[in-house]
Design an enzyme around this catalytic site. Structure first.
Site, PDB file in Angstrom:
ATOM      1  N   LYS A  40      42.444 -28.411 -16.866  1.00  0.00           N
ATOM      2  CA  LYS A  40      40.982 -28.394 -16.933  1.00  0.00           C
ATOM      3  C   LYS A  40      40.538 -26.941 -17.022  1.00  0.00           C
ATOM      4  O   LYS A  40      40.830 -26.132 -16.130  1.00  0.00           O
ATOM      5  CB  LYS A  40      40.360 -29.070 -15.714  1.00  0.00           C
ATOM      6  CG  LYS A  40      38.844 -28.915 -15.645  1.00  0.00           C
ATOM      7  CD  LYS A  40      38.203 -29.814 -14.608  1.00  0.00           C
ATOM      8  CE  LYS A  40      38.154 -31.230 -15.095  1.00  0.00           C
ATOM      9  NZ  LYS A  40      37.312 -32.098 -14.214  1.00  0.00           N
ATOM     10  N   ASP A 141      30.069 -35.044  -5.072  1.00  0.00           N
ATOM     11  CA  ASP A 141      29.663 -35.303  -6.451  1.00  0.00           C
ATOM     12  C   ASP A 141      30.373 -36.540  -6.988  1.00  0.00           C
ATOM     13  O   ASP A 141      30.839 -36.575  -8.119  1.00  0.00           O
ATOM     14  CB  ASP A 141      29.963 -34.102  -7.331  1.00  0.00           C
ATOM     15  CG  ASP A 141      29.213 -34.158  -8.668  1.00  0.00           C
ATOM     16  OD1 ASP A 141      28.149 -34.809  -8.713  1.00  0.00           O
ATOM     17  OD2 ASP A 141      29.703 -33.594  -9.652  1.00  0.00           O
TER      18      ASP A 141
END
Length: 761
Positions: A40, A141
């Site tokens: 990522k 989140d």
């Protein structure tokens, strides 16, 4: 990184597999260990290496990455390594083969996932959160894009601490001016919105939002206006999931609503408690209970003539009172902006350059030839008079409720007017407007929307955007959007029409007030109930002063006030308001006027919501007698009142009587309206409900299957009414001990919603 696809001399990037708000995810090869991994790459920090703020941000990244790497649980993505390469922060993680929950919904065309899969996901995420919370780590989140369902069925939570860091990185790069722009507010807890103290129960609230979405197809507050979503989380009780999807288990709905409690203390104590409740709830007694039915009678109901939502079964022992939000909102649009979007294969020569912002393709232009020249010889005055007479005849057919005949008449007139006068002539557009009215009257809202949209475009070209006829077409477009559940779009359109009315006619013009009335109704369907209530009361005040307290428009808005009171759970006040409207209409219009009788019907609804079923039964019987005397025994409104009689007999457990009433109403509706009419199908379903309660499950199954098959043929396989009937059918199969068939049917419901099978099922 533009010159090489090798990070730190070790991780070779092979294929771009995802792109989102934070950056990109690549399939890569760890050349040192010879294993496949995911890398990522976060968006560039955008700060100089020596800058103090940059050093703080990079240290924060290292700290959060270490925390994520320390987590070792089958339900949490493993982080192998992290670092920085050419100003790009990266994490090396295990390569997951599967789809995140947002992608699963998109694969299924936003249809909800199978019930068994939803419960399994809930259990696995609860296990993972129990572990991470024990480590003192809060995700902050949690959303569908951060929960992966692997090909073997394993569920993993991704991005512990990293997603929040990504938002900070984006703000530091000044890529956005709003903290919420990085992701979406659809999964934020009330305490996050209010900047309150955050603990592990904030994750539980976010999980409740996720479970709500994968179980129903939309988040609990699915509004594209971020402010409205945040206010919904803070102030509004969510609509129970089973009003969208009746086959959901009752225990699961209760758990989701507990997770969505506004204050942390009202939620499950922790994820371990949640996991225990999920396990304990999966017994045969709680596995399924059918949800409410949705009649389609045209008569005066809550707002725009919508039918009342009936619950034909007595409440479960110990169940909470019926919730305030029982109707009005359908499944909203998908919450966008969070799911990693699939990307085309990258250009090997470009590596990561140009990857931080997605390509913006050209918007397709809609081109049409609208240059219609004048005819050589115009139509005769006599011919135009004939067309005008036929147009007026069609309007009268609509007023009499003969919608199909009205539509046919207006289509013929519109076609001839288009040929003789041109497609954009005001008369042609007037006929097309009436086609839209007829389509709306028959419940074909999607076709009505297209017709009104086309009329609006034509009137804007020929009459201008602020012409009263143009605004009338735009307002009807907004109404059609609302009928289709597209309440956010309807809100924007109502607001634009209102602004035009205020600018051209003033604040107290009847057209301005009428638009405000409709805007208030749409606000309630957006879940902004307090605003809707305040606006409706203001319209009542102005209409009473301008038009009078007993004017039909004033009383209509008083009904809107009462409707909103009901949605707020203030049924006793709603009952009082409807009774006052009924009395005022009886004085001004007479006790037998259709509007007076409609208000009496709403009084009966309120009595039922307050659990006063015996009083509601008495009212509906008297109302049915009066309607029969005024309009006849076969009138749709008479039959609608008799349907209410049957429903309340059932609520009082007088099922033999309820079954007889339902059968009689069904027979008349089938004869008068036809076997496929929505009202006829509602009565056919009510017959099946009674048969089930009397233990005659084979007969009930045949009835439910007939209704389901007809609805599927007419409405489509994925229509909510069709799916309700399929849920009824599955429930009967369960009662008959045919659990395998029931389970398969529950799974098919999700497939039918998406119109194509899920390859993992």
């Amino acid at each position: 990184m533009a010159d090489t696809r090798l990070i730190q001399g070790r991780y070779r990037l092979l294929e771009l597999i995802g792109r989102g708000g934070m950056g990109e995810v690549w399939r890569a090869l760890d050349e040192s260990l010879g294993r496949r991994v995911a890398v990522k790459c976060l968006k560039p920090v955008g700060l100089p290496q020596g800058d103090a703020a940059g050093r703080v941000m990079r240290e924060r990244f290292r700290r959060e990455a270490r925390v994520a790497a320390a987590l070792q649980h089958r339900g949490v993505t493993v982080v192998h390594d992290f670092g920085e390469h050419d100003g790009v922060l990266y994490l090396v993680m295990e390569l997951l083969e599967g789809r995140d929950l947002g992608q699963l919904l998109e694969d299924n065309k936003r249809a909800p996932l199978p019930v068994a899969e939803v419960v399994d996901i809930a259990e696995q995420v609860a296990d993972a959160l129990a572990y991470t919370h024990e480590q003192g780590i809060i995700h902050r989140d949690l959303k569908p894009a951060n929960i992966m369902r692997l090909t073997d069925g394993t569920v993993k939570i991704c991005d512990f601490g990293i997603a929040r860091l990504g938002r900070d990185l984006e703000q530091s790069s000044q890529l956005t001016g709003l903290g919420v722009a990085m992701g979406t507010p659809h999964y934020m807890s009330p305490e996050q919105i209010g900047a309150g103290a955050i603990d592990h129960r904030s994750d539980l609230y976010s999980l409740g939002c996720v479970l709500y979405e994968i179980a129903t197809g939309a988040p609990p507050f699915d509004l594209e206006d971020a402010w409205s979503v945040l206010v919904g989380h803070r102030d509004t009780v969510p609509e129970p999931p089973r009003t969208h999807r009746p086959e959901l288990p009752v225990f699961f709905e209760r758990i989701v609503l507990d997770l969505l409690a506004k204050t942390p203390g009202e939620r499950p104590a922790d994820a371990g408690d949640l996991r225990r409740r999920l396990g304990a709830g999966q017994g045969p007694a709680l596995a399924y209970a059918p949800g409410p039915g949705y009649p389609h009678g045209r008569g005066a109901g809550f707002g725009h003539g919508a039918g009342e939502v009936y619950d034909s079964r007595p409440p479960l022992p110990g169940a909470a009172p019926l919730p305030s939000w029982t109707r009005g909102m359908t499944i909203g649009h998908k919450a966008t902006g969070t799911t990693v979007l699939p990307s085309p294969p990258p250009d090997p020569a470009s590596a990561l350059t140009g990857g931080w912002t997605g390509p913006a393709g050209p918007h397709p232009a809609l081109l049409a030839d609208r240059a219609y020249g004048p005819h050589a010889a115009g139509p005769s005055a006599e011919r135009l008079a004939v067309l005008a007479g036929r147009h007026d005849a069609g309007v009268n057919l609509s007023r009499a409720g003969r919608w199909e005949e009205a539509e046919e008449t207006h289509r013929d007139v519109a076609a001839e007017r288009a040929q003789t006068l041109g497609p954009d002539h005001p008369d042609t557009l007037a006929s097309r407007y009436e086609i839209g009215v007829a389509l709306s009257g028959t419940g074909r809202a999607a076709e009505a929307l297209r017709e009104f949209g086309s009329v609006t475009e034509g009137r804007e070209r020929t009459l201008g955007p602020d012409h009263p006829d143009t605004l009338a077409a735009r307002q009807e477009t907004a109404y059609a959007l609302g009928r289709l559940g597209r309440h956010f779009e309807a809100h924007d359109l109502y607001a634009a029409v209102l602004a035009s009315h205020e600018r051209t006619k003033g604040d107290e013009h009847p057209d301005t007030l009428r638009c405000r009335h409709h805007l208030a109704g749409n606000l309630s369907r957006l879940g902004r109930l307090e605003e809707a209530y305040g606006l409706a009361r203001e319209v009542v005040r102005v209409r009473a002063r301008v038009l009078g307290t007993t004017h039909p428009d004033t009383l209509a808005t008083r009904c809107e006030v009462a409707r909103t009171l009901g949605l707020l759970g203030r049924w006793a006040e709603a009952l009082g308001s409807y009774r006052e409207v009924e009395a005022a209409r009886a004085r001004a219009l007479g006790p037998d006027h259709a509007d007076t009788l409609a208000a009496r019907y709403e009084v009966g609804i309120c009595l039922g919501r307050l659990g006063r079923d015996a009083e509601a039964l008495e009212l509906y019987r008297a109302l049915a007698d009066d309607l029969k005397r005024v309009s006849g025994g076969a009138d749709p409104e008479t039959l609608r009142a008799r349907h209410g009689v049957g429903v309340n007999l059932g609520r009082l457990a007088r099922w033999e009587e309820a079954l007889r009433e339902a059968r009689e109403v069904w027979a008349i509706r089938e004869r008068v309206l036809g076997p496929d009419h929505p009202d006829t199908l509602v009565s056919r379903r009510e017959v099946a409900v009674g048969l089930g309660w009397l233990g005659r499950w084979e007969d009930a199954l045949a009835g439910y299957r007939q209704v389901a098959g007809t609805r599927e043929r007419i409405l489509g396989a994925s229509h909510p009414d069709t799916l309700t009937s399929r849920g009824d059918e599955a429930h009967c199969l369960e009662q008959l001990g045919r659990t395998a068939e029931a389970s398969e049917l529950y799974r098919r419901v999700a497939t039918l919603r998406g119109e194509r099978p899920d390859p993992r099922m």
